[in-house]
Scaffold this motif. Structure first.
Motif, PDB file in Angstrom:
ATOM      1  N   ASP A   1       1.409  -5.500   5.564  1.00  0.00           N
ATOM      2  CA  ASP A   1       2.902  -5.344   5.670  1.00  0.00           C
ATOM      3  C   ASP A   1       3.323  -6.454   6.210  1.00  0.00           C
ATOM      4  OD1 ASP A   1       5.361  -4.264   5.475  1.00  0.00           O
ATOM      5  OD2 ASP A   1       4.435  -2.276   5.863  1.00  0.00           O
TER       6      ASP A   1
ATOM      7  N   SER B   1       4.554   3.649   6.149  1.00  0.00           N
ATOM      8  CA  SER B   1       5.189   2.407   6.601  1.00  0.00           C
ATOM      9  C   SER B   1       6.248   2.016   7.471  1.00  0.00           C
ATOM     10  CB  SER B   1       5.224   1.358   5.356  1.00  0.00           C
ATOM     11  OG  SER B   1       4.102   1.269   4.419  1.00  0.00           O
TER      12      SER B   1
ATOM     13  N   HIS C   1       3.725  -3.399   1.828  1.00  0.00           N
ATOM     14  CA  HIS C   1       4.656  -2.559   2.193  1.00  0.00           C
ATOM     15  C   HIS C   1       5.009  -1.562   0.908  1.00  0.00           C
ATOM     16  CE1 HIS C   1       8.021  -1.234   4.772  1.00  0.00           C
ATOM     17  NE2 HIS C   1       9.049  -1.428   3.561  1.00  0.00           N
TER      18      HIS C   1
ATOM     19  N   TYR D   1      -0.472   3.172   6.876  1.00  0.00           N
ATOM     20  CA  TYR D   1       0.213   1.744   7.257  1.00  0.00           C
ATOM     21  C   TYR D   1      -0.684   0.823   6.503  1.00  0.00           C
ATOM     22  CZ  TYR D   1       4.209  -0.176   9.634  1.00  0.00           C
ATOM     23  OH  TYR D   1       5.576  -0.547   9.884  1.00  0.00           O
TER      24      TYR D   1
END
Length: 269
Positions: A183, A159, A247, A179
């Motif tokens: 997020d 992230s 996240h 990722y």
């Protein structure tokens, strides 16, 4: 009382060599920081280490407003390293943050000094030094391997990235990035036209990669599915795991990467 003293003495004489060496002889282990100049870092020794066998190392940069005290007890980080014979090293950022914004940041030199201090203290495997980080710590991990990563076996980034036009003078042996598309803290770095492979564009260019290979879905835990793309490149390997979440450090992600790189059967945690 005498029996207790005799038992303690016997334990000290028969304990593995690890307990007679290393920084923890002065209490420098786990929650107690190891001092290096005016800064510090934390270490977590793997379970059942015999005090002599050389270990792989995971240098992990904490997220914003965190410290190494959290990292060495974090189930998704130290829970993975301590079960796999990996020495966990967690530097402490100044002001609980990292200076990754520019080239030549002092934090790169600090991280290198930490690694060298660890090498001077513990038996480590020099060809199995891994660098990781989460959030701003992931940005810092990118910065470190971008400027001083020639001896780093792999970057494990969670992230966070650097701008994909960054000019990196060095690179690790391979890059593994994860990722979340959802997020909302460090937004997923889409490329032109919504390109979801863009988070690792810098390394694909650095390694001379061609087209990626869709490896399909995988899970460490049933509630989160990753879609993996890999690139087998002339100068290094790249993998990108994308998930629909936000996240966070995904359950089992670090553990799975270590299993793969160390040639261990996949397990959780």
């Amino acid at each position: 009382m005498k029996r207790i003293l005799y038992a303690i003495a016997a334990l000290m004489m028969t304990a593995p060599g690890a307990f007679a060496m290393g920084p923890w002889k002065d209490g420098c282990i786990d929650q107690t920081p190891c001092e290096i100049g005016d800064r510090s870092y934390h270490v977590r020794i793997p379970d059942d280490w015999d005090g002599e066998t050389p270990m792989p190392v995971l240098l992990h940069f904490h997220g914003w407003q965190r410290q190494g005290t959290l990292i060495v007890q974090h189930q998704r980080i130290s829970g993975a390293t301590r079960r796999r014979g990996v020495l966990l090293v967690a530097p402490n950022g100044l002001g609980r943050s990292w200076d990754f914004w520019r080239a030549g940041t002092p934090d790169v030199a600090f991280a290198r000094a930490v690694l060298e201090d660890v090498r001077a203290t513990y038996p480590v495997l020099d060809d199995q030094i891994f660098v990781s980080g989460y959030s701003w710590g992931s940005n810092m991990a990118w910065r470190f391997v971008c400027e001083d990563g020639a001896d780093i076996a792999a970057l494990l980034a969670i992230s966070g990235t650097l701008p994909q036009n960054e000019d990196c003078s060095t690179a690790p042996g391979e890059v593994r990035q994860v990722y979340g598309l959802g997020d909302q803290v460090l937004d997923f770095p889409y490329g032109p036209g919504g390109d979801t492979e863009f988070p690792v564009y810098l390394w694909r260019q650095k390694y001379g990669c061609g087209a990626g290979i869709a490896e399909g879905a995988w899970n460490a835990r049933d509630f989160l599915t990753f879609q993996r793309t890999t690139w087998d490149c002339p100068d290094g390997d790249v993998s990108l795991d994308i998930h629909p979440g936000g996240h966070f450090i995904p359950h089992g992600w670090i553990a799975r990467q270590l299993d793969q790189m160390l040639g261990l059967p996949p397990s959780y945690p």
